[in-house]
Motif scaffolding. Structure first.
Motif, PDB file in Angstrom:
ATOM      1  N   TRP A 145     -32.656 -22.139 -68.600  1.00 48.45           N
ATOM      2  CA  TRP A 145     -32.187 -20.880 -68.027  1.00 48.45           C
ATOM      3  C   TRP A 145     -33.246 -20.270 -67.113  1.00 48.45           C
ATOM      4  CZ3 TRP A 145     -27.370 -19.744 -67.701  1.00 48.45           C
ATOM      5  CH2 TRP A 145     -26.468 -20.141 -68.683  1.00 48.45           C
ATOM      6  N   GLU A 146     -34.520 -20.435 -67.458  1.00 48.17           N
ATOM      7  CA  GLU A 146     -35.588 -19.804 -66.689  1.00 48.17           C
ATOM      8  C   GLU A 146     -35.612 -20.310 -65.242  1.00 48.17           C
ATOM      9  OE1 GLU A 146     -36.099 -19.098 -70.807  1.00 48.17           O
ATOM     10  OE2 GLU A 146     -35.927 -21.014 -69.732  1.00 48.17           O
ATOM     11  N   GLN A 147     -35.300 -21.586 -65.019  1.00 45.64           N
ATOM     12  CA  GLN A 147     -35.377 -22.107 -63.655  1.00 45.64           C
ATOM     13  C   GLN A 147     -34.321 -21.495 -62.749  1.00 45.64           C
ATOM     14  OE1 GLN A 147     -34.137 -26.189 -65.119  1.00 45.64           O
ATOM     15  NE2 GLN A 147     -33.377 -26.336 -62.999  1.00 45.64           N
ATOM     16  N   PHE A 148     -33.260 -20.953 -63.326  1.00 41.35           N
ATOM     17  CA  PHE A 148     -32.210 -20.337 -62.523  1.00 41.35           C
ATOM     18  C   PHE A 148     -32.423 -18.840 -62.335  1.00 41.35           C
ATOM     19  CE2 PHE A 148     -30.076 -24.153 -64.275  1.00 41.35           C
ATOM     20  CZ  PHE A 148     -29.780 -24.776 -63.070  1.00 41.35           C
ATOM     21  N   ASP A 149     -33.617 -18.366 -62.705  1.00 38.00           N
ATOM     22  CA  ASP A 149     -33.977 -16.988 -62.370  1.00 38.00           C
ATOM     23  C   ASP A 149     -34.287 -16.828 -60.885  1.00 38.00           C
ATOM     24  OD1 ASP A 149     -33.642 -16.093 -64.948  1.00 38.00           O
ATOM     25  OD2 ASP A 149     -35.758 -16.321 -65.495  1.00 38.00           O
ATOM     26  N   ASP A 150     -34.460 -17.942 -60.162  1.00 38.05           N
ATOM     27  CA  ASP A 150     -34.653 -17.874 -58.721  1.00 38.05           C
ATOM     28  C   ASP A 150     -33.697 -18.847 -58.055  1.00 38.05           C
ATOM     29  OD1 ASP A 150     -35.856 -20.488 -58.726  1.00 38.05           O
ATOM     30  OD2 ASP A 150     -37.744 -19.562 -59.326  1.00 38.05           O
ATOM     31  N   MET A 151     -33.698 -18.847 -56.716  1.00 37.09           N
ATOM     32  CA  MET A 151     -32.731 -19.624 -55.950  1.00 37.09           C
ATOM     33  C   MET A 151     -33.324 -20.903 -55.368  1.00 37.09           C
ATOM     34  SD  MET A 151     -29.941 -17.801 -56.165  1.00 37.09           S
ATOM     35  CE  MET A 151     -28.860 -18.411 -54.861  1.00 37.09           C
ATOM     36  N   THR A 152     -34.540 -21.296 -55.774  1.00 37.74           N
ATOM     37  CA  THR A 152     -35.187 -22.472 -55.227  1.00 37.74           C
ATOM     38  C   THR A 152     -35.487 -23.474 -56.329  1.00 37.74           C
ATOM     39  OG1 THR A 152     -37.002 -23.198 -53.804  1.00 37.74           O
ATOM     40  CG2 THR A 152     -37.515 -21.534 -55.470  1.00 37.74           C
ATOM     41  N   SER A 153     -36.007 -24.645 -55.961  1.00 45.73           N
ATOM     42  CA  SER A 153     -36.361 -25.687 -56.922  1.00 45.73           C
ATOM     43  C   SER A 153     -37.620 -26.373 -56.432  1.00 45.73           C
ATOM     44  CB  SER A 153     -35.216 -26.697 -57.073  1.00 45.73           C
ATOM     45  OG  SER A 153     -35.555 -27.717 -57.998  1.00 45.73           O
ATOM     46  N   ALA A 154     -38.771 -25.944 -56.947  1.00 47.55           N
ATOM     47  CA  ALA A 154     -40.059 -26.430 -56.475  1.00 47.55           C
ATOM     48  C   ALA A 154     -40.294 -27.875 -56.888  1.00 47.55           C
ATOM     49  CB  ALA A 154     -41.176 -25.541 -57.015  1.00 47.55           C
ATOM     50  N   GLN A 155     -41.188 -28.542 -56.141  1.00 34.57           N
ATOM     51  CA  GLN A 155     -41.561 -29.904 -56.509  1.00 34.57           C
ATOM     52  C   GLN A 155     -42.144 -29.928 -57.918  1.00 34.57           C
ATOM     53  OE1 GLN A 155     -44.215 -31.664 -53.652  1.00 34.57           O
ATOM     54  NE2 GLN A 155     -42.645 -31.852 -52.056  1.00 34.57           N
TER      55      GLN A 155
END
Length: 313
Positions: A145-155
Motif C-alpha cells: 500500500w505504501e508504494q501507491f502513496d505516490d504516482m511514480t515507481s522508482a528504480q
C-alpha cells in the motif's frame, strides 16, 4: 503548507493542514486557510471512523497528496469532477492487506472553490449539496500500500498493481441564492470512476475513466448559462520512465467532455515533463510542458485557472 498529524492514546489520530499560497481560500486575513482538519478513531483492526473537514476518498489522482504527484499539477480533467475537492463529513474506512474502502456522508463541495468568491472557506452551511454520499473500493493485486502513496515507481522499488472504483451521488443545494435562478430544480447528480495503477520498479502506468450526470457542473459552478443536458465523461493515461536512478520523464494525455455551452468545449491536453529527484524521493526539480488541442473555458471548468490554463473561449 504546514501539515500536523499524529496519534493520541493509540487509537485516536488527527490530521490538519494550514495552507499559505495565492490559491488559499481564506481572504481575511490571507492568503491562508485551514485546508483540512479531521480526527480518526480506530474501531477495530480493520475499521476506523474519520470526522471533520477532509478529502473525498473517490478519485485516486486527487487522493494522492500534491507533493507526491508525478506531474507538477494534477490533470485538469480530474479537477473538473465534484469529488476532487475537500468537504465536511463523516467517513467510515475499511482496510486489510488487499482491500481499502470507504463510505462517506457529507454535504458537498465548497461554493466557488476555485473562483475566489465570498463563500470559499468550505464551512458546513456553505457547501453545495443538501446531502452527498460517496465511496471507493481499492483492490491491491500485488505490491504494498505504501508504494501507491505516490504516482511514480522508482528504480529498485517493488512492482505492484492497484485497481479502484469510486462513486458519488448528491442532491444539489438549491438555496444558494444567486447561484441558481429562482425555481430551478436540479436533479440528483452522480458520478462513477474507475482507475488502474501499475508499478514496474523503474516505470509506471496509470489510467482512469469517469462518467457522471453532473448537470450543475463540478465544484458548484452552477449558472443558468452553462447548464446543459447530457452526461459528462472523460479519461486519462499517464506514465513515467526512469532513465537513471534520479532522472524520470513522464507523459500524460487527458480527454474530457464537460458539457459546457461552448461548441468547442472538449478538453484534450498533452503534458510532457521530467523530474530530477534529490535525496531519494524527498525533493525534486520538475519541468513540464502542456498543450491543449481545444480551447478551455476556465470560467466553466473548475480547476482551469488553478492549473495555469487561461480562458480561451
Amino acid at each position: 503548507a504546514l501539515n500536523f498529524s499524529g496519534t493520541v492514546a493509540k487509537d485516536y489520530h488527527f490530521n490538519m493542514r494550514l495552507n499559505y499560497s495565492p490559491y488559499a481560500q481564506g481572504n481575511t486575513p490571507g492568503p491562508s486557510e485551514l485546508e483540512w482538519a479531521y480526527a480518526t478513531v480506530d474501531l477495530s483492526d480493520e475499521f476506523s471512523l474519520s470526522l471533520g473537514k477532509q478529502k473525498f476518498g473517490v478519485m485516486r489522482e486527487y487522493m494522492v497528496d500534491a507533493g507526491h504527484q508525478q506531474a507538477i499539477e494534477r490533470s485538469l480533467s480530474s479537477y473538473y469532477w465534484a469529488t476532487s475537492s475537500i468537504t465536511n463529513g463523516l467517513k467510515l474506512n475499511y482496510a486489510n492487506d488487499s482491500i481499502r474502502a470507504n463510505v462517506m456522508y457529507s454535504n458537498g463541495t465548497a461554493v466557488t472553490q476555485w473562483n475566489g468568491g465570498n463563500n470559499i472557506n468550505g464551512t458546513f452551511l456553505d457547501d453545495t449539496a443538501d446531502w452527498m454520499l460517496s465511496g471507493r473500493i481499492g483492490y491491491k493485486a500485488s505490491g504494498t500500500w505504501e508504494q501507491f502513496d505516490d504516482m511514480t515507481s522508482a528504480q529498485g522499488s517493488e512492482a505492484g498493481m492497484l485497481f479502484g472504483f469510486g462513486w458519488a451521488v448528491w442532491e444539489y443545494n438549491e438555496d444558494l441564492g444567486a447561484a441558481l435562478p429562482a425555481g430551478t430544480d436540479v436533479p440528483t447528480q452522480w458520478l462513477l470512476t474507475l482507475d488502474a495503477s501499475m508499478d514496474f520498479g523503474g516505470w509506471n502506468l496509470f489510467g482512469s475513466f469517469t462518467y457522471g450526470d453532473d448537470e450543475a457542473n463540478a465544484l458548484g459552478n452552477t449558472q443558468a448559462a452553462n447548464t446543459m443536458d447530457g452526461h459528462q465523461w472523460g479519461w486519462l493515461v499517464q506514465g513515467g520512465y526512469y532513465f537513471t536512478e534520479n532522472f524520470e520523464m513522464y507523459g500524460r494525455f487527458e480527454w474530457l467532455d464537460p458539457k459546457t455551452t461552448n461548441g468547442n468545449d472538449n478538453i484534450e491536453i498533452l503534458t510532457i515533463g521530467a523530474n530530477w529527484y534529490l535525496a531519494g524521493q524527498n525533493a525534486k526539480l520538475s519541468i513540464d510542458w502542456g498543450y491543449s488541442f481545444d480551447g478551455i473555458a476556465t470560467a466553466l471548468v473548475g480547476g482551469g485557472a488553478y492549473t495555469g490554463w487561461v480562458n480561451t473561449l
